[in-house]
Design a protein around this motif. Structure first.
Motif, PDB file in Angstrom:
ATOM      1  N   ASP A 145      -6.405 -47.070  29.838  1.00  0.00           N
ATOM      2  CA  ASP A 145      -5.301 -47.514  28.904  1.00  0.00           C
ATOM      3  C   ASP A 145      -5.612 -47.354  27.484  1.00  0.00           C
ATOM      4  O   ASP A 145      -4.935 -46.799  26.709  1.00  0.00           O
ATOM      5  N   TYR A 146      -6.988 -47.848  27.368  1.00  0.00           N
ATOM      6  CA  TYR A 146      -7.553 -47.781  25.751  1.00  0.00           C
ATOM      7  C   TYR A 146      -8.731 -47.160  26.070  1.00  0.00           C
ATOM      8  O   TYR A 146      -9.889 -47.808  25.736  1.00  0.00           O
ATOM      9  N   LEU A 153     -11.085 -51.831  23.270  1.00  0.00           N
ATOM     10  CA  LEU A 153     -11.000 -50.475  23.386  1.00  0.00           C
ATOM     11  C   LEU A 153     -12.376 -50.044  23.820  1.00  0.00           C
ATOM     12  O   LEU A 153     -13.434 -50.362  23.710  1.00  0.00           O
ATOM     13  N   SER A 187      -7.046 -45.155  19.771  1.00  0.00           N
ATOM     14  CA  SER A 187      -7.403 -45.069  21.145  1.00  0.00           C
ATOM     15  C   SER A 187      -6.560 -43.869  21.715  1.00  0.00           C
ATOM     16  O   SER A 187      -7.096 -42.981  22.520  1.00  0.00           O
ATOM     17  N   ALA A 188      -5.083 -43.771  21.434  1.00  0.00           N
ATOM     18  CA  ALA A 188      -4.311 -42.750  21.933  1.00  0.00           C
ATOM     19  C   ALA A 188      -4.557 -41.556  21.579  1.00  0.00           C
ATOM     20  O   ALA A 188      -4.659 -40.621  22.561  1.00  0.00           O
ATOM     21  N   TYR A 225     -12.096 -45.153  24.655  1.00  0.00           N
ATOM     22  CA  TYR A 225     -12.682 -45.273  23.262  1.00  0.00           C
ATOM     23  C   TYR A 225     -14.224 -45.067  23.121  1.00  0.00           C
ATOM     24  O   TYR A 225     -14.868 -45.173  24.259  1.00  0.00           O
ATOM     25  N   CYS A 274     -18.304 -52.291  24.343  1.00  0.00           N
ATOM     26  CA  CYS A 274     -16.862 -51.726  24.059  1.00  0.00           C
ATOM     27  C   CYS A 274     -16.648 -52.323  22.690  1.00  0.00           C
ATOM     28  O   CYS A 274     -17.078 -53.383  22.375  1.00  0.00           O
ATOM     29  N   ARG A 282      -6.223 -58.206  19.709  1.00  0.00           N
ATOM     30  CA  ARG A 282      -5.904 -56.999  19.791  1.00  0.00           C
ATOM     31  C   ARG A 282      -6.480 -56.209  21.065  1.00  0.00           C
ATOM     32  O   ARG A 282      -7.291 -56.885  21.599  1.00  0.00           O
ATOM     33  N   PRO A 283      -6.037 -55.140  21.804  1.00  0.00           N
ATOM     34  CA  PRO A 283      -6.499 -54.641  23.075  1.00  0.00           C
ATOM     35  C   PRO A 283      -8.114 -54.383  22.689  1.00  0.00           C
ATOM     36  O   PRO A 283      -8.593 -54.008  21.744  1.00  0.00           O
ATOM     37  N   LYS A 337      -7.898 -40.041  23.651  1.00  0.00           N
ATOM     38  CA  LYS A 337      -7.466 -39.495  24.981  1.00  0.00           C
ATOM     39  C   LYS A 337      -7.395 -37.819  24.847  1.00  0.00           C
ATOM     40  O   LYS A 337      -7.562 -37.087  25.982  1.00  0.00           O
ATOM     41  N   ASP A 346     -15.527 -42.867  28.966  1.00  0.00           N
ATOM     42  CA  ASP A 346     -14.294 -42.858  29.381  1.00  0.00           C
ATOM     43  C   ASP A 346     -13.731 -41.389  29.538  1.00  0.00           C
ATOM     44  O   ASP A 346     -12.275 -41.294  30.265  1.00  0.00           O
ATOM     45  N   GLU A 391      -5.125 -49.223  18.180  1.00  0.00           N
ATOM     46  CA  GLU A 391      -4.374 -48.886  19.412  1.00  0.00           C
ATOM     47  C   GLU A 391      -4.320 -47.314  19.267  1.00  0.00           C
ATOM     48  O   GLU A 391      -4.033 -46.482  20.198  1.00  0.00           O
TER      49      GLU A 391
END
Length: 875
Positions: free
Chosen positions: A245-246, A240, A605-606, A248, A222, A237-238, A609, A696, A602
């Motif tokens: 939620d995230y 991914l 990543s959105a 990638y 990841c 940072r998140p 989706k 994902d 981020e």
């Protein structure tokens, strides 16, 4: 270890002449030739002491005589006779050693060495199908080809190696290379099957440990290596990938240890070791591209671009006062402000090299080449026509949509500003919005849905911007006319109170003209960020890396689909690794130069989706955006809604050329759907790509099932299109259009001024200064220009669509002929592009700035050309 080696050669006819003609000797001896490349001495050798891990091995005194003798041995493996004592693997010939170097300076390119060898024919062995190579030399070398001449009953056997060979001590097993024959798994000669399986196992590794520079292991991870928690919360940072939620795509695993502060975060390399990040050895850059990226890395750490002190830009912002000052970057240069940090980084670099790295003259002035968008006319970029044209023929032509309804449905907020309908009706020539939609004359550039969820957080930083919607109408001359721009903000009292929306109409003069200029700038800011993070990084770089990994893990080099796709992966893992180190990481160059800043990945990543693999096909993408409709009577079965849509016009020609080539190629190896279904390697590849590489999204119903030849053809066409033409169309125009920042500002620092404020008065009295104080400041401008200059350049060793780095990539004649037809079709497309650009009928192809649309012109020269389709995402 830094790779400073030129590993590939573009020419084909010359390469063919490089084979050393050898003849059958007495006593069953077969003569052959080995061609390798030695390391190159580069201009960066004095830099090695400063960045030892990056600079290691840039110099090598390897000569032909160093390798001749007992240091390197080869054993040929039978493709026809098995050894019962070795688990029925192919019989091994006796070791043969490199003999004296061949004096063939006229046949070899610079840096290549050729050696003769003698293979003693063994009647029990038969025709070789593979070889093992073992090196006891102290240094690695790049093995290019091995050729055997006049093999009885077969003729020439060619081994295309193109791989680094390290000393034997680094390997558990000797390196194996196969002849350039292509086999489906079920058709592989039995003596080679075990070797085929074992080589794939070696490439997969065991998923443990930190990867070393000489390894060739492909594995997934990841994006947990973007943060630096030891530097504080601002650099976290998140992660991914691996969560809903995230989500990638996966990246290549390096196995570096976790940080002390957070065991879920992978530790990072020091910035001066950024180019040493692990990728499988054969994926590393050539020395030419390494040099270019090293230049950018040096620029990035210099204090005048990337300050060591936190908040440097905010406390002492640099400003351009007018457009003429920006032109000095190209016409005269900007004096660098050196300081102690700058000097400490650069103290070991000779002044000549420093000037080359930083593009400075003897007085320390930073200069850049003039972007094409202002070469012919320095003000045409400001026109509404050019603003609209770049949505069709600029650097991000894949976002604009034909409106299917008005107001356009939003996934976030069904309500729209009612003023928009009133405003646009004034400019539709008597049509209502519904009538304009029916006639497909109304278009939108919409950044609302992707940006709005992040806008409150983004505007809490130094960025101050809006989510934008831009409406345009199609004129009778085929150009687009902006109708209105809607600027939207979250309500300051909270989301429960809705939004604040303001609509701006086109204007040229007075305060309304100044406000319209700023409205267009906010649209460009939105589009610049969307382009870099989603159109460019996510939709090409990030989504292709798992394909590279899965292909090398599951498809043997003998597999036809591996041979088809492999050229389209060159340098992709390397540039992505470099990006994670210095571009897309927390506080990296991308966060510094695009408005979403710490929300950049981020937001990417959105967007992932909603990524759909089949919709990456150009025809499907155009239809989804309403920019084309199916029409059996039109060329390629599609009719463009805007006939003069340069990206789509040229793109469809390229798309169908690729599809025809892939169909011819795959049809040679797969005669029916059953052969696709029964191909064990192919099915494992597709399963792993979906379930691991894009894990994902693995349960999405839109994935092809890979049960038919048509599904295989479409899948491979999409992969090649994305890695070559799509990336070229949205990458190599970055400097031509965005090297002049006012044309494509990447950030905004203040909202529209309110009446009665000093900012509003300045907007009335000094339009240019107010504009420039709103958009990207001086130092980020310099960093942004440096970045897009590097990303927009073609290296001398680039390999373009329709080319291969070696003509002997397969021994099958039908695919070679199909590939030749593909190359000729691309040449025809080139001429068609030239003809259309010279036809004044097509106004969107050149525009007010007089910059012809060449981003999908297949070939190119070296440098900043604004054209050329490399085979792969190589920069």
């Amino acid at each position: 270890m830094a790779d400073a080696i030129e590993t590939k050669s573009v020419t084909s006819s010359e390469n063919g002449s490089k084979k050393m003609k050898c003849e059958m000797g007495e006593g069953g001896r077969i003569r052959g030739t080995v061609v390798l490349k030695k390391k190159k001495t580069t201009d960066f050798t004095s830099f090695a002491s400063t960045v030892r891990e990056v600079g290691r091995g840039l110099v090598d005194r390897l000569t032909g005589h160093d390798l001749a003798g007992k240091d390197v041995s080869l054993q040929f493996i039978s493709a026809v006779n098995a050894d019962p004592g070795n688990e029925l693997r192919g019989k091994l010939g006796k070791p043969v050693h490199l003999e004296d170097p061949v004096n063939a300076s006229t046949c070899l390119t610079s840096g290549e060495l050729a050696f003769s060898l003698t293979h003693h024919l063994d009647q029990e062995m038969g025709v070789p199908g593979a070889l093992l190579i073992r090196s006891n030399h102290h240094s690695e070398f790049f093995l290019k080809t091995v050729t055997l001449e006049d093999v009885p009953g077969h003729g020439q056997i060619h081994f295309v190696c193109n791989s680094w060979v390290y000393p034997a001590q680094y390997y558990t097993n000797d390196r194996i290379f196969f002849a350039n024959k292509t086999y489906l798994p079920s058709e592989t000669p039995a003596p080679l099957s075990k070797y085929r399986e074992e080589e794939l196992e070696n490439l997969r590794g065991d998923g443990t440990g930190e990867r070393k520079e000489w390894e060739r292991v492909y594995d997934y991870a990841c994006y947990n290596d973007l943060s630096e928690p030891k530097k504080g919360s601002k650099y976290v940072r998140p992660i991914l990938g691996g969560s809903s939620d995230y989500p990638y795509p996966r990246r290549g695993r390096t196995g570096r240890p976790p940080t002390k502060e957070d065991p879920n975060v992978e530790s990072r390399l020091p910035i001066l070791q950024s180019l040493s990040i692990y990728v499988p050895r054969d994926e590393r850059f050539s020395h030419i591209k390494f040099s270019d990226l090293l230049a950018f890395a040096v620029k990035s750490v210099a204090h005048f671009l990337l300050p060591a002190a936190e908040g440097q830009f905010d406390s002492t912002p640099g400003e351009f006062d007018n457009f003429q000052e920006i032109l000095k970057i190209y016409e005269g240069g900007i004096k660098l402000q050196k300081n102690q940090f700058f000097e400490s980084i650069m103290e070991e670099i000779p002044s000549e090299m420093l000037r080359e790295l930083l593009r400075t003259d003897s007085d320390g002035f930073l200069k850049f080449p003039t972007p094409q968008v202002i070469k012919e006319d320095k003000s045409a970029w400001r026109t509404d026509e050019e603003f609209a044209r770049e949505m069709l023929a600029g650097v991000d032509p894949i976002v604009i949509c034909c409106l299917q309804e008005f107001p356009r449905e939003s996934k976030l907020n069904p309500e729209n500003n009612p003023e928009m309908r009133v405003y646009i009706e004034k400019n539709l020539g008597g049509l209502t919005p519904d009538e304009a939609i029916e006639e497909k004359k109304l278009f939108i550039l919409d950044h609302y849905d992707i940006l709005m969820p992040f806008l409150r957080g983004i505007n809490a930083t130094s960025t101050k911007t809006y989510a934008t919607r831009t409406l345009l109408c199609l004129k009778e001359d085929g150009t687009l006319k902006p109708l209105a721009i809607e600027l939207i903000l979250p309500h300051p009292d909270g989301d429960e109170f809705g939004e604040i929306s303001k609509v701006h109409m086109p204007a040229k003069d007075g305060i309304e003209g100044s406000l319209w200029d700023l409205a267009k700038a906010y649209v460009s800011v939105n589009d610049s960020g969307y382009h870099q993070l989603i159109s460019h990084w996510l939709r090409t770089h990030a989504v292709i890396e798992p394909v590279v990994i899965a292909t090398n893990r599951q498809l043997s080099v003998l597999h036809p689909i591996h041979k088809l796709l492999h050229p389209h992966f060159r340098d992709t893992m390397s540039i992505n690794g470099f990006a994670r180190q210095i571009l897309i990481n927390a506080g990296g160059a991308l966060e510094m130069t695009v408005f979403p800043a710490k929300f950049s990945l981020e937001m990417s990543s959105a967007a992932y989706k909603n990524w759909v693999f089949p919709e990456q096909a150009l025809p499907a993408d155009l239809i989804k955006r309403g920019m084309a409709v199916e029409d059996a009577n039109s060329r390629h079965g599609l009719r463009l809604v805007i006939e003069d849509y340069p990206f789509a016009v040229d793109g469809l020609e390229i798309w169908f050329a690729i599809e025809t080539w892939v169909r011819d190629y795959c049809g040679f190896y797969y005669k029916n759907d059953e052969m696709v279904q029964e191909d064990t390697e192919l099915q494992s590849w597709w399963k792993e790509l979906r379930e691991e590489g894009h894990g994902d999204l693995k349960d999405r119903p839109w994935w092809p099932k890979m049960q038919s030849l048509d599904e295989l053809i479409q899948t491979c066409t999409i992969i090649i299109w994305v890695a070559s033409a799509l990336h070229a169309a949205i990458n190599f125009g970055q400097y031509p259009y965005g090297g002049y920042l006012p044309n494509r500002p990447a950030m905004s620092r203040r909202f529209l001024p309110k009446e009665g404020t000093p900012e509003y008065e300045e907007l009335e009295t000094n339009r240019e200064k107010a504009f420039l104080k709103t958009v990207t400041p001086q130092l980020q401008t310099l960093l942004g220009i440096s970045l897009v200059e590097i990303l927009s350049k073609h290296s001398p060793d680039e390999v373009y669509l329709g080319q291969r780095d070696t003509p002997e990539w397969t021994s099958d004649k039908a695919p070679l002929l199909a590939f030749e037809r593909f190359g000729k079709r691309l040449e025809e497309i080139e001429q068609r592009i030239v003809d259309m650009n010279n036809d004044e009928k097509w106004r969107n192809r050149v525009g007010p700035v007089r910059l012809p649309y060449t981003l999908l012109y297949p070939s190119s020269e070296v440098g900043l050309t604004g054209k050329g389709i490399p085979n792969s995402i190589s920069i």
